[in-house]
Enzyme design. Structure first.
Site, short mmCIF file in Angstrom:
data_model
loop_
_atom_site.label_atom_id
_atom_site.label_comp_id
_atom_site.label_asym_id
_atom_site.label_seq_id
_atom_site.Cartn_x
_atom_site.Cartn_y
_atom_site.Cartn_z
N HIS A 100 2.30 -20.84 37.59
CA HIS A 100 3.33 -20.91 38.63
C HIS A 100 4.66 -20.76 37.89
O HIS A 100 4.78 -21.20 36.74
CB HIS A 100 3.39 -22.27 39.32
N ASP A 103 5.77 -23.80 36.12
CA ASP A 103 4.97 -24.28 34.98
C ASP A 103 5.56 -23.75 33.68
O ASP A 103 5.34 -24.32 32.61
CB ASP A 103 3.53 -23.74 35.01
C1 XLS Z 1 -4.26 -26.49 44.43
C2 XLS Z 1 -4.46 -25.10 44.07
C3 XLS Z 1 -3.42 -24.53 43.12
C4 XLS Z 1 -3.49 -23.04 43.14
C5 XLS Z 1 -2.27 -22.35 42.63
O1 XLS Z 1 -5.13 -27.14 44.99
O2 XLS Z 1 -5.74 -24.97 43.55
O3 XLS Z 1 -3.56 -25.06 41.85
O4 XLS Z 1 -4.58 -22.59 42.40
O5 XLS Z 1 -1.14 -22.69 43.32
#
Ligand code: XLS
Ligand code: NI
Ligand code: NI
Length: 437
Positions: A100, A103
């Site tokens: 993201h 991140d």
């Molecule tokens: C959350 C999601 C997230 C997505 C990306 O439950 O799995 O981590 O993979 O935003």
């Protein structure tokens, strides 16, 4: 400078090895059904869990040290995460990462400053990529953590917040393309509702679709040729999320004319939260030509939330790889959207977790290929429908009959015989026979 000093490159040592820092099943160059394991299994590291999450939960603070020797919230720390991430991926032989926007860098108050930081860190990542074959699997924008997204991003009631989400997507697409990303993910973190008493569902869904259309247009305009993905999840953080499961998300994409550019990113733990098996959501995606990528984790059947555990259950990985092999592979990959348990807080535990997950998928691949090569299950399914191979079946399949004609046929029959046995117990025994031979 090495971060994981006491850990070397993880070798393949085979099932008899007891070395905890070795693969027992994942043998990158081993060929299964004509392709190397590493090609069947493009594994990815999730930036957020592996380099960010440090064990904080609702009742307690971090247990793991993910400072990597720097003060958190600084660009120095952001770079240390890149160093740690690349060392980690290289030691495990992982070729992809997922991220993201937030991140990668600490988010500033002003988006112009956040974007400047993203440019700086992505330059740094590009430099690190030189001389390796590591690339981005997919990128995404975090449109759920910041308080401004409390009512969603595409679904928000605030047009300014909507524009802010658009700005984040634009930048995240830029960075994804810059880092060679295969895909771009929309996980609808807060695209849903707590109560219908305050929600205009139709208005919100239309706006989400418009945002996705704009993302596709922009992505294609900057040369992004990969897939966009929806990652379905039924609930959490919202009580109800619009992308409930694969079937719902596929219907949404078709309704709004997005189905040519989008596929599914199926997460095991999300499928089970929706009351399905992991295999169910994979199959529904695959038969619609939309199985794109996988968030490889597992949940806990006794808990009603996304526990994001590393894959351990070989029954599940086998069923998953059966679907993936039948699908002819993935255009995306296997992203370990998974985190260590809170008491597993050391650097060694980070490696043990990935070794577990990679071995579980390697075993799943080996066993799924054996199931297909064995043929008993596929033959059974084919035979089960054999009555359709006759003239009547073909007429129905080719739209060459009518209800009246079928009715006349049925009258002549009297009563049809019972359909053949479903043989579930026999098939389960075959599955076990192959798993444990
Ligand atoms: C959350 C999601 C997230 C997505 C990306 O439950 O799995 O981590 O993979 O935003
Ligand atoms: Ni999840
Ligand atoms: Ni996920």
């Amino acid at each position: 400078m090495s971060i994981f000093k006491n850990i070397g490159t993880i070798p393949y040592e085979g099932p008899a090895s007891t070395n905890p820092l070795a693969f027992k099943y994942y043998d990158a160059d081993r060929v299964i059904m004509g392709k190397k394991m590493s090609e069947h299994l493009p594994f990815a590291m999730a930036w957020w869990h592996n380099l960010g999450a440090a064990g904080t939960d609702m009742f307690g603070r971090d247990t793991a040290d993910k400072s990597f020797g720097c003060e958190k919230g600084t660009m120095e720390h952001a770079k240390a995460k890149v160093d740690a991430g690349f060392e980690f991926m290289q030691k495990l032989g992982i070729k992809y990462f997922c991220f993201h926007d937030v991140d990668l860098v600490p988010e500033a108050d002003d988006i112009k400053e956040t974007n400047r930081r993203l440019d700086e860190i992505s330059d740094y990542i590009l430099e690190k990529m030189q001389g390796t074959d590591i690339k981005c699997l997919w990128g995404t924008a975090n449109m759920f953590s910041n308080p401004r997204f409390m009512n969603g991003a595409g679904s928000t009631n605030s047009v300014d917040v909507y524009a802010f989400a658009a700005a984040q997507i634009k930048k995240a697409l830029d960075i994804t393309v810059k880092l060679g990303g295969r895909g771009y993910v929309f996980w609808g973190g807060r695209e849903g509702y707590e109560t219908l008493l305050n929600t205009d569902v139709k208005f919100e869904q239309e706006n989400i679709a418009k945002l996705m259309h704009m993302a596709v247009d922009y992505g294609r305009s900057i040369g992004f040729t990969g897939d966009f993905y929806i990652e379905p999840k039924p609930k959490e953080p919202m009580k109800h999320q619009y992308d409930f499961d694969a079937a719902t998300a596929i219907g949404f994409l078709r309704q709004y004319g997005l189905d040519k550019d989008f596929k599914m990113n199926i997460e095991a733990n999300h499928a089970t939260l929706a009351g399905h098996t992991f295999q169910h959501d994979l199959r529904i995606s695959a038969i619609n030509g939309m199985l794109g990528s996988i968030d490889a984790n597992q949940g806990d059947t006794l808990l009603g939330w996304d526990t994001d555990e590393f894959p351990f259950d070989v029954y599940e990985t086998t069923r998953c790889m059966y679907e993936v092999l039948k699908n002819g592979g993935l255009t995306g990959g296997f992203n370990f959207d998974a985190k260590n348990r809170r008491p597993s807080y050391t650097y060694e535990d980070m490696f043990y977790a990935f070794i577990l997950g990679m071995d579980a998928f390697a075993l799943g691949l080996i066993k799924a290929a054996e199931i297909i090569e064995d043929g008993r299950i596929d033959t059974f399914i084919k035979d089960k429908y054999s009555s359709w191979e006759g003239e009547l079946g073909q007429k129905i399949r080719n739209d060459q009959t009518t209800l009246a004609e079928l009715s006349a046929y049925a009258e002549k029959l009297g009563a049809p015989e019972l359909p053949g046995s479903g043989r579930q117990e026999y098939l389960e025994a075959v599955f076990n026979n192959i798993l444990f031979k």
